[in-house]
Scaffold this motif. Structure first.
Motif, PDB file in Angstrom:
ATOM      1  N   GLY A 103     -30.742   9.774  36.820  1.00 42.58           N
ATOM      2  CA  GLY A 103     -31.425  10.135  35.731  1.00 42.58           C
ATOM      3  C   GLY A 103     -32.020  11.378  36.022  1.00 42.58           C
ATOM      4  O   GLY A 103     -32.167  12.477  35.111  1.00 42.58           O
ATOM      5  N   GLU A 104     -32.573  11.691  37.249  1.00 39.87           N
ATOM      6  CA  GLU A 104     -33.345  12.876  37.568  1.00 39.87           C
ATOM      7  C   GLU A 104     -32.127  14.002  38.083  1.00 39.87           C
ATOM      8  O   GLU A 104     -32.599  15.211  37.613  1.00 39.87           O
ATOM      9  N   LYS A 105     -31.189  13.721  38.329  1.00 42.93           N
ATOM     10  CA  LYS A 105     -30.063  14.631  38.715  1.00 42.93           C
ATOM     11  C   LYS A 105     -28.988  15.070  37.518  1.00 42.93           C
ATOM     12  O   LYS A 105     -28.517  16.320  37.805  1.00 42.93           O
ATOM     13  N   ILE A 106     -28.908  14.284  36.752  1.00 41.13           N
ATOM     14  CA  ILE A 106     -27.660  14.543  35.577  1.00 41.13           C
ATOM     15  C   ILE A 106     -28.057  15.865  34.599  1.00 41.13           C
ATOM     16  O   ILE A 106     -27.145  16.554  34.096  1.00 41.13           O
ATOM     17  N   LEU A 121     -21.589  18.994  26.997  1.00 38.69           N
ATOM     18  CA  LEU A 121     -21.462  18.943  28.324  1.00 38.69           C
ATOM     19  C   LEU A 121     -22.338  20.053  29.028  1.00 38.69           C
ATOM     20  O   LEU A 121     -22.534  19.883  30.350  1.00 38.69           O
ATOM     21  N   LYS A 122     -22.526  21.035  28.612  1.00 36.69           N
ATOM     22  CA  LYS A 122     -23.163  22.083  29.314  1.00 36.69           C
ATOM     23  C   LYS A 122     -24.766  21.964  29.559  1.00 36.69           C
ATOM     24  O   LYS A 122     -25.207  22.553  30.469  1.00 36.69           O
ATOM     25  N   ASP A 123     -25.123  20.710  28.956  1.00 38.15           N
ATOM     26  CA  ASP A 123     -26.595  20.300  28.997  1.00 38.15           C
ATOM     27  C   ASP A 123     -26.584  19.492  30.378  1.00 38.15           C
ATOM     28  O   ASP A 123     -27.666  19.126  30.842  1.00 38.15           O
ATOM     29  N   ILE A 124     -25.301  18.947  30.968  1.00 42.14           N
ATOM     30  CA  ILE A 124     -25.566  18.040  31.958  1.00 42.14           C
ATOM     31  C   ILE A 124     -24.756  18.652  33.414  1.00 42.14           C
ATOM     32  O   ILE A 124     -23.916  19.537  33.274  1.00 42.14           O
TER      33      ILE A 124
END
Length: 139
Positions: A103-106, A121-124
Motif C-alpha cells: 500500500g505505501e510503496k505502490i 499505469l504511470k500513477d503506480i
C-alpha cells in the motif's frame, strides 16, 4: 470467439489511454505467467444480467467457500472500472497482506484485501505491482 479474441476485443473497446495501459498490463502478466490458463468473464450472471465489470483472468485457483463448496477461478484478474483499472489478486488468504505490504510503496492506488485499483499505469510503481502479482502466485 476464442478467449484470446474476447480478451483482445475487451481491451480494444476502451479509450486509447486505458486501452494502452490494459494491453501493457496484459503483456506484463503474461510475461510473469507465460503458461497460465486465460479467462474472460463478461460480467453477466446466468440470467444474462450484468453483475460486475467484465474481467480478464490469469491462472487457476480453487476458491473454498465457508460451506465447503469449491469453485475454480483465476489467480490474477484485471478489469477496467469507471476511474481506471483494477487488478485482483485472489490467492492471498490474509486480507490485510496486500495493503500492509504494498500500500505505501505502490504509488497512487487504492489497495484492499484482494484488489489494487489505480487510474493509469504511470500513477503506480509497476515493479511493486509485479511483486504483488507474484505474491498471489505463491500460496
Amino acid at each position: 470467439m476464442t478467449i484470446q479474441e474476447q480478451i483482445q476485443e475487451y481491451i480494444n473497446s476502451h479509450p486509447e489511454i486505458k486501452r494502452n495501459d490494459m494491453q501493457e498490463l496484459h503483456n506484463i502478466i503474461l510475461n510473469l505467467m507465460p503458461e497460465c490458463q486465460l479467462w474472460f468473464l463478461d460480467g453477466k450472471n446466468s440470467e444474462n444480467k450484468t453483475v460486475s465489470n467484465p474481467n480478464i483472468g490469469y491462472g487457476l485457483y480453487t476458491m473454498q467457500y465457508a460451506g465447503g463448496k469449491t469453485r475454480d477461478f483465476y489467480q490474477i484478474g484485471m478489469s477496467a472500472n469507471t476511474t481506471g483499472i483494477s487488478v485482483y489478486i485472489m490467492n492471498i488468504s490474509d486480507k490485510t497482506y496486500l495493503s500492509k505490504t504494498y500500500g505505501e510503496k505502490i504509488g497512487k492506488a487504492s489497495v484492499t484485501g484482494y484488489c489494487i485499483k489505480f487510474k493509469t499505469l504511470k500513477d503506480i510503481n509497476i515493479e511493486i505491482l509485479k511483486a504483488a502479482i507474484l505474491d498471489g502466485l505463491k500460496e
